[in-house]
Design a protein around this motif. Structure first.
Motif, PDB file in Angstrom:
ATOM      1  N   GLY A 269       0.762  15.914 -37.512  1.00  0.00           N
ATOM      2  CA  GLY A 269       1.447  17.022 -38.157  1.00  0.00           C
ATOM      3  C   GLY A 269       0.760  17.985 -38.721  1.00  0.00           C
ATOM      4  O   GLY A 269       1.069  19.234 -38.718  1.00  0.00           O
ATOM      5  N   ARG A 273       0.602  22.160 -37.566  1.00  0.00           N
ATOM      6  CA  ARG A 273       0.839  23.102 -38.670  1.00  0.00           C
ATOM      7  C   ARG A 273      -0.243  24.104 -38.891  1.00  0.00           C
ATOM      8  O   ARG A 273      -0.196  25.393 -38.873  1.00  0.00           O
ATOM      9  CB  ARG A 273       1.240  22.528 -40.003  1.00  0.00           C
ATOM     10  N   SER A 276      -0.782  26.252 -35.993  1.00  0.00           N
ATOM     11  CA  SER A 276       0.406  27.411 -36.183  1.00  0.00           C
ATOM     12  C   SER A 276       0.038  28.535 -36.911  1.00  0.00           C
ATOM     13  O   SER A 276       0.164  29.788 -36.619  1.00  0.00           O
ATOM     14  CB  SER A 276       1.552  26.647 -36.496  1.00  0.00           C
ATOM     15  N   THR A 309       5.154  24.997 -34.857  1.00  0.00           N
ATOM     16  CA  THR A 309       5.795  24.332 -36.258  1.00  0.00           C
ATOM     17  C   THR A 309       6.926  23.454 -35.725  1.00  0.00           C
ATOM     18  O   THR A 309       7.227  22.324 -36.412  1.00  0.00           O
ATOM     19  CB  THR A 309       6.277  25.643 -36.948  1.00  0.00           C
ATOM     20  N   ALA A 310       7.652  23.756 -34.608  1.00  0.00           N
ATOM     21  CA  ALA A 310       8.702  22.946 -34.281  1.00  0.00           C
ATOM     22  C   ALA A 310       7.965  21.970 -33.527  1.00  0.00           C
ATOM     23  O   ALA A 310       8.902  20.724 -34.016  1.00  0.00           O
ATOM     24  CB  ALA A 310       9.363  23.599 -33.328  1.00  0.00           C
ATOM     25  N   LYS A 311       6.917  21.730 -33.193  1.00  0.00           N
ATOM     26  CA  LYS A 311       6.399  20.426 -32.528  1.00  0.00           C
ATOM     27  C   LYS A 311       6.048  19.632 -33.724  1.00  0.00           C
ATOM     28  O   LYS A 311       5.962  18.567 -33.733  1.00  0.00           O
ATOM     29  CB  LYS A 311       4.970  20.806 -31.800  1.00  0.00           C
ATOM     30  N   ALA A 312       5.455  20.147 -34.998  1.00  0.00           N
ATOM     31  CA  ALA A 312       5.166  19.590 -36.268  1.00  0.00           C
ATOM     32  C   ALA A 312       6.377  18.935 -36.739  1.00  0.00           C
ATOM     33  O   ALA A 312       6.593  17.979 -37.282  1.00  0.00           O
ATOM     34  CB  ALA A 312       4.669  20.542 -37.338  1.00  0.00           C
ATOM     35  N   SER A 313       7.607  19.619 -36.567  1.00  0.00           N
ATOM     36  CA  SER A 313       8.813  18.902 -37.159  1.00  0.00           C
ATOM     37  C   SER A 313       9.171  17.639 -36.180  1.00  0.00           C
ATOM     38  O   SER A 313       9.648  16.571 -36.698  1.00  0.00           O
ATOM     39  CB  SER A 313       9.947  19.914 -37.106  1.00  0.00           C
ATOM     40  N   VAL A 314       8.816  17.688 -35.055  1.00  0.00           N
ATOM     41  CA  VAL A 314       9.166  16.507 -33.981  1.00  0.00           C
ATOM     42  C   VAL A 314       8.190  15.211 -34.419  1.00  0.00           C
ATOM     43  O   VAL A 314       8.675  14.198 -34.560  1.00  0.00           O
ATOM     44  CB  VAL A 314       8.714  16.815 -32.403  1.00  0.00           C
ATOM     45  N   ASP A 316       7.185  15.020 -37.611  1.00  0.00           N
ATOM     46  CA  ASP A 316       7.756  14.443 -38.673  1.00  0.00           C
ATOM     47  C   ASP A 316       9.026  13.707 -38.581  1.00  0.00           C
ATOM     48  O   ASP A 316       8.945  12.458 -39.198  1.00  0.00           O
ATOM     49  CB  ASP A 316       8.221  15.802 -39.525  1.00  0.00           C
ATOM     50  N   ARG A 317       9.762  13.956 -37.549  1.00  0.00           N
ATOM     51  CA  ARG A 317      10.980  12.982 -37.406  1.00  0.00           C
ATOM     52  C   ARG A 317      10.448  11.776 -36.945  1.00  0.00           C
ATOM     53  O   ARG A 317      10.890  10.552 -37.218  1.00  0.00           O
ATOM     54  CB  ARG A 317      11.752  13.663 -36.395  1.00  0.00           C
ATOM     55  N   ASP A 320       9.262   9.808 -39.908  1.00  0.00           N
ATOM     56  CA  ASP A 320      10.441   9.316 -40.679  1.00  0.00           C
ATOM     57  C   ASP A 320      10.997   8.050 -39.776  1.00  0.00           C
ATOM     58  O   ASP A 320      11.688   7.110 -40.799  1.00  0.00           O
ATOM     59  CB  ASP A 320      11.736  10.336 -40.793  1.00  0.00           C
TER      60      ASP A 320
END
Length: 550
Positions: A269, A273, A276, A309-314, A316-317, A320
């Protein structure tokens, strides 16, 4: 069908939780060893199961009689050994209950007389005197000692035999035994083992004798020092040790796999970022504008960078959703070293035609020389004079005849059988500070490493538990260099990890060693050069054919 059941037991002493939400079932024929480090709550749990303590939550129920035999060994003031045994086995209480019920019956009441009579019969009160005579004769506790009103201080061997006599005389559906193996010799351990194995009811016991646990238990109940909950391992001691080791490895492997996956996702992640941010900066930089005049192309490159950044959100999920695995907590372990102050004198101790008497034990004449660096194990049955021989060597007991000498360079460190150095009104802090010359702050730190907290080190030392006194004695040995260690039943009241640490420390100790132990696994683990059986030194041998002879 359970004869003893505990449900949701919890108990705290002030802010300290000792027992938390414990469920426990004991069935006829179960022989359960209770395992936990010193001070975690084994004796407290036994008292809860016996009904001597009331839990904050939960309940204990039994379908028959429950007997709890503590570590107590000395009779109370004015109490004969027979009275002591009657009290310890519950016979005295049963007789008082029956007498009160009979008196009430004579006055027209006595509704509980049948229950009192049934209980009196069930615990063996009717033939108690005859059984006490037979058991004590078998163990070498003489009739005049048994019925004397002021029996006086008992030797360590007599205390061990008295404690064993209480176990052998108790009649109950459930026996709760706290350290029944302490100080027992080979014959006593064999007798206790056969008694436990042949017991028709259920037994829950605390013991730090690994060989005894391996030979007798059908399950081990472990009280966790962090969660304060109970886990039962079926299959006995050796199966428990293996399963514990396997469970520890699995827990560590599962945590390491989780931690590696977690760290990988966190790193991924961060990396995405950073890519990015760098991509956006490059796309909007002056250099990019000069190299690529088409603003649409530059905008497309910036958008592509921002999409990372969207890939980083993936990532992160995914992080989680990763199921957390708690890192295994390291249990407290005694870190013991036994520093040597060198070899000292070439000869540490000598006895020449020495005769020494204590009580009804007379040793000698003895000729014995113990050289610097030699390792000796002193053996013999309870009451045969092992502690007497050590007292003669150390100069504590005067000789009736002969000569004794101690090398001028000998520095002795001792843990005696009764832990007498800490049987004092002085606090442990003061005893250790005076013996070592260390400042109080260093003594506090030292004792804390041996699991003696701020409250314990300031109490009168005699009020410490047997385990705390033993650990304080070991702390004292670690704090000062010695040329000779004298250890009389050093594993009594030590937990199993501490015993293993003691074994390792003794293996590396370079000075002279005099060891008395009935712990069979310790005896096999500790290397010795010589072994002396005090039975061979008795002027009047008191053990014949494996049977004590008064």
């Amino acid at each position: 069908m359970s004869v003893l059941t505990a449900r949701n037991l919890s108990l705290s002493f002030g802010p300290r939780t000792v027992i938390s939400e414990v469920d426990f079932d004991v069935s006829p024929g179960d022989r359960v060893g209770l395992s936990a480090p010193n001070g975690v709550g084994k004796s407290t749990l036994l008292r809860l199961l016996a009904g001597e303590l009331r839990p904050e939550t939960g309940s204990v129920s039994a379908t028959g009689t429950v007997a709890h035999l503590t570590q107590e060994t000395q009779p109370r003031r004015g109490e004969s050994l027979r009275d002591h045994l009657a009290r310890r086995t519950g016979v005295a209480d049963a007789e008082r209950w029956l007498q009160r019920a009979a008196e009430a019956l004579g006055e027209g009441g006595g509704e509980d007389y049948p229950d009192a009579l049934d209980h009196w019969t069930a615990i063996g009160a009717g033939d108690f005197d005859e059984r006490a005579d037979a058991v004590c004769e078998r163990l070498g506790l003489r009739a005049d000692l048994l019925d004397g009103r002021e029996p006086g201080a008992l030797s360590g061997g007599q205390q061990a035999r008295l404690r064993l006599a209480a176990v052998l005389l108790t009649r109950a559906d459930v026996l709760l035994l706290d350290e029944p193996t302490n100080d027992l010799d080979a014959a006593g351990l064999d007798l206790l083992e056969s008694h436990v194995l042949g017991w028709p009811g259920a037994i829950v016991l605390v013991s730090h004798d690994r060989e005894f646990l391996a030979r007798t238990t059908t399950a081990i109940a472990e009280l966790d020092e962090f969660s304060h909950r109970l886990t039962v391992y079926r299959g006995g001691w050796d199966a428990y040790v293996e399963e514990k080791a396997n469970a520890g490895r699995r827990a560590r492997e599962e945590y390491e796999a989780y931690a590696a996956k977690r760290d990988s996702l966190v790193q991924r992640g961060r990396q995405v970022r950073e890519w990015s941010r760098q991509g956006v900066r490059r796309a909007n930089s002056a250099k990019a504008r000069s190299e690529e005049p088409d603003k649409n192309v530059r905008a497309g490159r910036a958008q592509a960078a921002e999409n990372l950044t969207a890939k980083a959100s993936v990532v992160d999920r995914r992080l989680d959703r990763l199921e957390e695995v708690e890192e295994p907590r390291e249990a407290w372990r005694l870190r013991l070293t036994l520093p040597s102050a060198g070899r000292g004198s070439a000869v540490a101790f000598t006895l020449r035609q020495a005769v020494v008497s204590r009580g009804d034990v007379t040793l000698g004449p003895v000729d014995l020389a113990i050289g610097a660096g030699e390792r000796w194990r002193v053996t013999g049955p309870n009451g045969s004079g092992k502690s007497t021989l050590l007292g003669a060597l150390l100069g504590r007991i005067p000789l009736a005849a002969g000569d004794r000498s101690i090398g001028p360079g000998v520095v002795v460190g001792e843990v005696d059988q009764l832990r007498t150095e800490f049987a004092s009104d002085a606090p442990a802090l003061r005893i250790v500070a005076d013996a070592t010359g260390l400042p109080d702050v260093e003594v506090r730190t030292l004792l804390a490493k041996f699991r003696l907290g701020a409250d314990a080190v300031l109490r009168p030392a005699r009020e410490l538990s047997p385990g705390e006194r033993t650990r304080a004695g070991l702390a004292l040995l670690q704090a000062r260099g010695t040329t000779c260690l004298v250890l009389d039943e050093p594993t009594n009241h030590l937990d199993l990890p501490a015993i293993e640490q003691l074994e390792q420390a003794l293996e590396n100790y370079g000075g002279t060693l005099l060891l008395v132990t009935h712990d069979r696994r310790l005896a096999s683990a500790v290397r010795v050069d010589h072994e002396i059986n005090v039975g061979d030194l008795l002027t009047f041998p008191r053990v014949k054919g494996g049977r004590y002879v008064p």
